[in-house]
Design an enzyme around this catalytic site. Structure first.
Site, PDB file in Angstrom:
ATOM      1  N   GLU A 117     -63.819  -1.608 -55.153  1.00 48.17           N
ATOM      2  CA  GLU A 117     -63.940  -2.914 -55.585  1.00 48.17           C
ATOM      3  C   GLU A 117     -65.404  -2.834 -56.961  1.00 48.17           C
ATOM      4  O   GLU A 117     -65.710  -4.146 -57.735  1.00 48.17           O
ATOM      5  CB  GLU A 117     -64.178  -3.626 -53.881  1.00 48.17           C
ATOM      6  CG  GLU A 117     -62.486  -4.018 -54.025  1.00 48.17           C
ATOM      7  CD  GLU A 117     -62.403  -4.655 -52.431  1.00 48.17           C
ATOM      8  OE1 GLU A 117     -61.883  -5.793 -51.981  1.00 48.17           O
ATOM      9  OE2 GLU A 117     -63.057  -3.630 -51.769  1.00 48.17           O
ATOM     10  N   GLU A 137     -56.175  -1.389 -48.764  1.00 45.60           N
ATOM     11  CA  GLU A 137     -56.132  -1.933 -47.744  1.00 45.60           C
ATOM     12  C   GLU A 137     -55.059  -1.936 -46.986  1.00 45.60           C
ATOM     13  O   GLU A 137     -55.273  -1.731 -45.447  1.00 45.60           O
ATOM     14  CB  GLU A 137     -57.172  -3.330 -48.179  1.00 45.60           C
ATOM     15  CG  GLU A 137     -58.448  -2.370 -48.044  1.00 45.60           C
ATOM     16  CD  GLU A 137     -58.702  -2.557 -49.850  1.00 45.60           C
ATOM     17  OE1 GLU A 137     -59.906  -2.302 -50.283  1.00 45.60           O
ATOM     18  OE2 GLU A 137     -58.062  -2.457 -50.397  1.00 45.60           O
TER      19      GLU A 137
END
Length: 263
Positions: A117, A137
């Site tokens: 990210e 995730e």
């Protein structure tokens, strides 16, 4: 003073190093806060014009959020977890994305979760051919929380992003390049030289113009074309009357190399 993120000055460049190699440079709360603090210092220092962000060691850029720390926060309920984990991580990626001095990620190893990210959020990225990327995730039952569900589709397209988000599969540096996450893939031993070479190509130009370009792109990318053009005009207007625009024009007319003052 926290040592979770180190800062070294290389002329006009600030090199930030995520410094938890024993934890694959996982982003605990202290590291996130340290990044924000260092960016504040860099923003206020006119001698520093560009940031390179990398990871300590050869194994990882960043493995993402510190799951052990995060798991304890989750036990306190959603309000605490969102404030402590999600908002803190989003503050870092938003700050990186909108920072008016160029930021280049030098991805030296695995960039999973929050590490990926950060790569998505920074302005430019050079990656080692030994790096690996992942949106893992979903493997722990959560969506990405540092902006990955928003920036990755904007970079890669909805369907390609969803494949990575829904499978959690690793992908290569070459695939990251194809998806628009990184600008260049280089041999591992060329990572930092190639990153500094890119930095020097940027530093030839007006720092004020660089800031206006970054602001125009960051603010305009999610706006309508009409709104985006107004943002572009506004940022141009902020350059008019500065020493840098006059120097750039005078140097071009005189066919000489400009000497920008950043004012």
């Amino acid at each position: 003073m926290s040592t979770t993120v180190l800062m070294k000055r290389e002329g006009a460049i600030a090199v930030l190093t995520l410094n938890r190699p024993e934890k694959l440079n996982a982003l605990n709360y202290e590291a996130n806060d340290r990044i924000l603090s260092l960016l504040d210092q860099i923003e206020d220092d006119p001698r520093l014009r560009l940031v390179i962000l990398t990871g300590a060691g050869d194994r990882a850029f960043s493995a993402g959020g510190d799951i052990h720390e995060f798991s304890e926060t989750v036990k306190m309920g959603p309000d605490v977890a969102i404030k402590a984990f999600v908002r803190r991580g989003q503050a870092v990626t938003r700050r990186l994305e909108a920072f008016t001095k160029p930021i280049i990620a030098a991805v030296n190893g695995i960039a999973f979760g929050g590490g990926c990210e950060i790569t998505e959020a920074v302005h430019l990225a050079v990656t080692s051919d030994k790096a690996r990327f992942s949106k893992p995730e979903i493997n722990i039952g959560i969506p990405p929380t540092f902006g990955g569900t928003q920036r990755l589709p904007r970079l890669a397209g909805r369907k390609r992003a969803l494949e990575l988000l829904l499978t959690g599969d690793e992908f290569s540096p070459d695939r990251a390049y194809e998806l628009g996450l990184v600008n260049r893939v280089v041999p591992h031993d060329r990572l930092m030289p190639a990153t500094f070479e890119l930095a020097e190509r940027i530093l030839r130009h007006s720092p004020l113009a660089a800031a206006r370009i970054i602001t125009s792109v960051t603010r305009g990318i999610n706006a309508s074309i009409t709104e985006g053009l107004e943002i572009e005009a506004e940022q141009f207007g902020r350059m008019v009357g500065t020493k840098d625009i006059n120097e750039g024009l005078d140097a071009w007319i005189a066919r000489r190399i400009p000497n920008y003052s950043g004012s």
